[in-house]
Structure formats: structure tokens, C-alpha cells
Design a protein around this motif. Structure first.
Motif, PDB file in Angstrom:
ATOM      1  N   ASN A 195      52.079  37.465  42.683  1.00  0.00           N
ATOM      2  CA  ASN A 195      52.537  36.382  41.801  1.00  0.00           C
ATOM      3  C   ASN A 195      52.766  35.083  42.571  1.00  0.00           C
ATOM      4  O   ASN A 195      52.279  34.014  42.182  1.00  0.00           O
ATOM      5  N   PHE A 196      53.496  35.185  43.680  1.00  0.00           N
ATOM      6  CA  PHE A 196      53.854  33.975  44.415  1.00  0.00           C
ATOM      7  C   PHE A 196      52.683  33.389  45.196  1.00  0.00           C
ATOM      8  O   PHE A 196      52.585  32.171  45.351  1.00  0.00           O
ATOM      9  N   SER A 197      51.786  34.264  45.679  1.00  0.00           N
ATOM     10  CA  SER A 197      50.605  33.738  46.367  1.00  0.00           C
ATOM     11  C   SER A 197      49.702  33.010  45.376  1.00  0.00           C
ATOM     12  O   SER A 197      49.130  31.961  45.699  1.00  0.00           O
ATOM     13  N   THR A 198      49.596  33.548  44.156  1.00  0.00           N
ATOM     14  CA  THR A 198      48.805  32.885  43.123  1.00  0.00           C
ATOM     15  C   THR A 198      49.410  31.534  42.771  1.00  0.00           C
ATOM     16  O   THR A 198      48.705  30.530  42.657  1.00  0.00           O
ATOM     17  N   LEU A 199      50.738  31.519  42.615  1.00  0.00           N
ATOM     18  CA  LEU A 199      51.426  30.269  42.288  1.00  0.00           C
ATOM     19  C   LEU A 199      51.231  29.234  43.399  1.00  0.00           C
ATOM     20  O   LEU A 199      50.944  28.056  43.130  1.00  0.00           O
ATOM     21  N   PHE A 200      51.358  29.681  44.650  1.00  0.00           N
ATOM     22  CA  PHE A 200      51.198  28.764  45.779  1.00  0.00           C
ATOM     23  C   PHE A 200      49.774  28.208  45.845  1.00  0.00           C
ATOM     24  O   PHE A 200      49.572  27.002  46.025  1.00  0.00           O
ATOM     25  N   VAL A 201      48.795  29.095  45.699  1.00  0.00           N
ATOM     26  CA  VAL A 201      47.394  28.658  45.749  1.00  0.00           C
ATOM     27  C   VAL A 201      47.105  27.667  44.626  1.00  0.00           C
ATOM     28  O   VAL A 201      46.442  26.649  44.830  1.00  0.00           O
ATOM     29  N   CYS A 233      42.115  34.613  40.224  1.00  0.00           N
ATOM     30  CA  CYS A 233      41.721  35.510  39.127  1.00  0.00           C
ATOM     31  C   CYS A 233      41.804  36.974  39.561  1.00  0.00           C
ATOM     32  O   CYS A 233      42.225  37.834  38.791  1.00  0.00           O
ATOM     33  N   LEU A 234      41.399  37.248  40.794  1.00  0.00           N
ATOM     34  CA  LEU A 234      41.525  38.614  41.317  1.00  0.00           C
ATOM     35  C   LEU A 234      42.986  39.052  41.352  1.00  0.00           C
ATOM     36  O   LEU A 234      43.322  40.178  40.963  1.00  0.00           O
ATOM     37  N   ALA A 235      43.859  38.139  41.807  1.00  0.00           N
ATOM     38  CA  ALA A 235      45.290  38.453  41.864  1.00  0.00           C
ATOM     39  C   ALA A 235      45.847  38.690  40.467  1.00  0.00           C
ATOM     40  O   ALA A 235      46.681  39.581  40.258  1.00  0.00           O
ATOM     41  N   ARG A 236      45.375  37.914  39.492  1.00  0.00           N
ATOM     42  CA  ARG A 236      45.874  38.049  38.123  1.00  0.00           C
ATOM     43  C   ARG A 236      45.374  39.331  37.444  1.00  0.00           C
ATOM     44  O   ARG A 236      46.020  39.843  36.524  1.00  0.00           O
ATOM     45  N   ILE A 237      44.244  39.854  37.877  1.00  0.00           N
ATOM     46  CA  ILE A 237      43.813  41.164  37.373  1.00  0.00           C
ATOM     47  C   ILE A 237      44.861  42.204  37.749  1.00  0.00           C
ATOM     48  O   ILE A 237      45.295  43.020  36.927  1.00  0.00           O
ATOM     49  N   PHE A 238      45.292  42.153  39.008  1.00  0.00           N
ATOM     50  CA  PHE A 238      46.305  43.092  39.498  1.00  0.00           C
ATOM     51  C   PHE A 238      47.636  42.922  38.769  1.00  0.00           C
ATOM     52  O   PHE A 238      48.227  43.902  38.288  1.00  0.00           O
ATOM     53  N   THR A 239      48.118  41.669  38.651  1.00  0.00           N
ATOM     54  CA  THR A 239      49.429  41.451  38.021  1.00  0.00           C
ATOM     55  C   THR A 239      49.410  41.800  36.536  1.00  0.00           C
ATOM     56  O   THR A 239      50.408  42.276  36.003  1.00  0.00           O
ATOM     57  N   THR A 240      48.283  41.576  35.885  1.00  0.00           N
ATOM     58  CA  THR A 240      48.183  41.903  34.456  1.00  0.00           C
ATOM     59  C   THR A 240      48.235  43.410  34.237  1.00  0.00           C
ATOM     60  O   THR A 240      48.911  43.902  33.319  1.00  0.00           O
TER      61      THR A 240
END
Length: 203
Positions: A11-17, A158-165
Motif C-alpha cells: 500500500n505505502f510503496s504504491t502511494l509513494f510511487v 498495478c501489480l501491487a494493487r492486484i495483490f492488495t485487492t
């Protein structure tokens, strides 16, 4: 505990990126003072997709960390849009776009069926934005004004959001959207690299 830690990191890496996602593209446009190869239609569709997706997540009270990057992305897309309009000498059109997007945003949550219908079309809208960018690159065969780094970072998010979803909401519509976006973002990234002149350093 390990699962929660991984989720927080994603979550936080996605937000930072996402806080800097469009910066490379903004810098490339400002340095070149031109927008050749950057699709205006792609950007407008992307903005629409972001607005629909964020409105859907907020409407159903999903955890804020699963969509917190979208206001940041929308703000950055607006800056890119203004730069494109400026370099194309069409800055006066910005008021029209602003009125349309703000009006549409308000209409999305008037009724439940409206936001549900919009979300069902969101994947198509977002996919169309990537295809519009691909078409622009195929036509111009020039990606000097397109940031490779921005598209590569978009692929990661998008890859990170697949995991978080999968871990948090399990929403099938959202999951399908991120899978499709991952594939198309990778395709655009490869295409941008392919059309980069060898004499020009990658941004």
C-alpha cells in the motif's frame, strides 16, 4: 503478521510511487517544450477512468489506503493535460475539460446504479486510454516526449494493487481492471523503449 506487513508495504510503496509517478513525464514535456508522441485522448480517458474508479471506491467505503493515490494521480494528470494544451496552443480548452470532468464527477454518485454502471465501463475506459497511447506511438514512431519511467512505475503500481485487492476487498471488477491495466502498461512501456532513438538517453 507477515501478511499484514506485506500488505502495508504494498500500500505505502504504491502511494509513494504514485506521488511521483507523472513527474518524469512532466519533466520530459517541460524540457522538450513539445508533446509529440503523447496522446491527448489517452490522457483524457485516463483521467475519466481515475475519477470513476476513485468515486466507486469511496461510494462503497473501501479502505482509503486502497485508493488514496488517485487524488494525487488526478492532480498530476491535470498538470500534464495543461502542459499538452499549452504546447499545442489550446490552453483555452482547459475550462471546457474542467467543466465536463467536474460535472461528470458529481453525477456519478447520484444513484447507485450510475456508479455501478460507470465502474463496469471503467476497465474499458482505462484500457482505451492505453490503446490510444499505443496508437499515437505507432503513428508517430517517436517516443522522445514519452517517459519510459512513468509507464514502468505505472506497471508496478498495478501489480501491487492486484495483490492488495486480493487481500482486502476481493472485488472482481477491480481485480480484472488491474490485471488488464498491468498488461497494457507493460505493452506501452515496451513500445516506448522500442521507439526511443538510440542516440537519446532514456529519461
Amino acid at each position: 503478521m507477515d501478511g499484514n506487513l506485506t500488505l502495508h508495504l504494498a500500500n505505502f510503496s504504491t502511494l509513494f510511487v504514485c506521488m511521483v509517478l507523472k513527474f518524469p513525464q512532466i519533466f520530459v514535456l517541460m524540457r522538450a517544450r513539445a508533446s509529440a508522441g503523447v496522446s491527448l485522448n489517452s490522457l483524457l480517458l485516463e483521467l475519466l477512468g481515475f475519477i470513476v474508479f476513485m468515486s466507486y471506491q469511496m461510494y462503497y467505503d473501501y479502505p482509503p489506503l486502497t485508493y488514496l493515490e488517485y487524488p494525487i494521480l488526478i492532480a498530476q494528470d491535470v498538470i500534464v493535460l495543461l502542459l499538452i494544451l499549452h504546447y499545442n496552443r489550446n490552453l483555452k480548452h482547459s475550462l471546457i475539460y474542467a467543466a465536463l470532468f467536474v460535472g461528470g464527477w458529481q453525477l456519478l454518485t447520484v444513484q447507485k446504479w450510475v456508479i455501478d454502471l460507470a465502474m463496469s465501463l471503467c476497465t474499458f475506459i482505462s484500457a482505451s486510454s492505453k490503446l490510444a497511447q499505443l496508437q499515437c506511438l505507432w503513428h508517430s514512431k517517436d517516443s522522445r516526449q514519452v517517459s519510459t519511467l512513468t509507464w514502468a512505475l505505472a506497471t508496478y503500481t498495478c501489480l501491487a494493487r492486484i495483490f492488495t485487492t486480493v487481500i482486502t476487498t476481493g472485488d472482481t471488477q477491480v481485480l480484472i481492471r488491474f490485471v488488464v491495466m498491468t498488461i497494457l502498461n507493460m505493452w506501452v512501456t515496451v513500445t516506448v523503449i522500442y521507439y526511443k532513438p538510440h542516440a537519446v538517453k532514456q529519461d
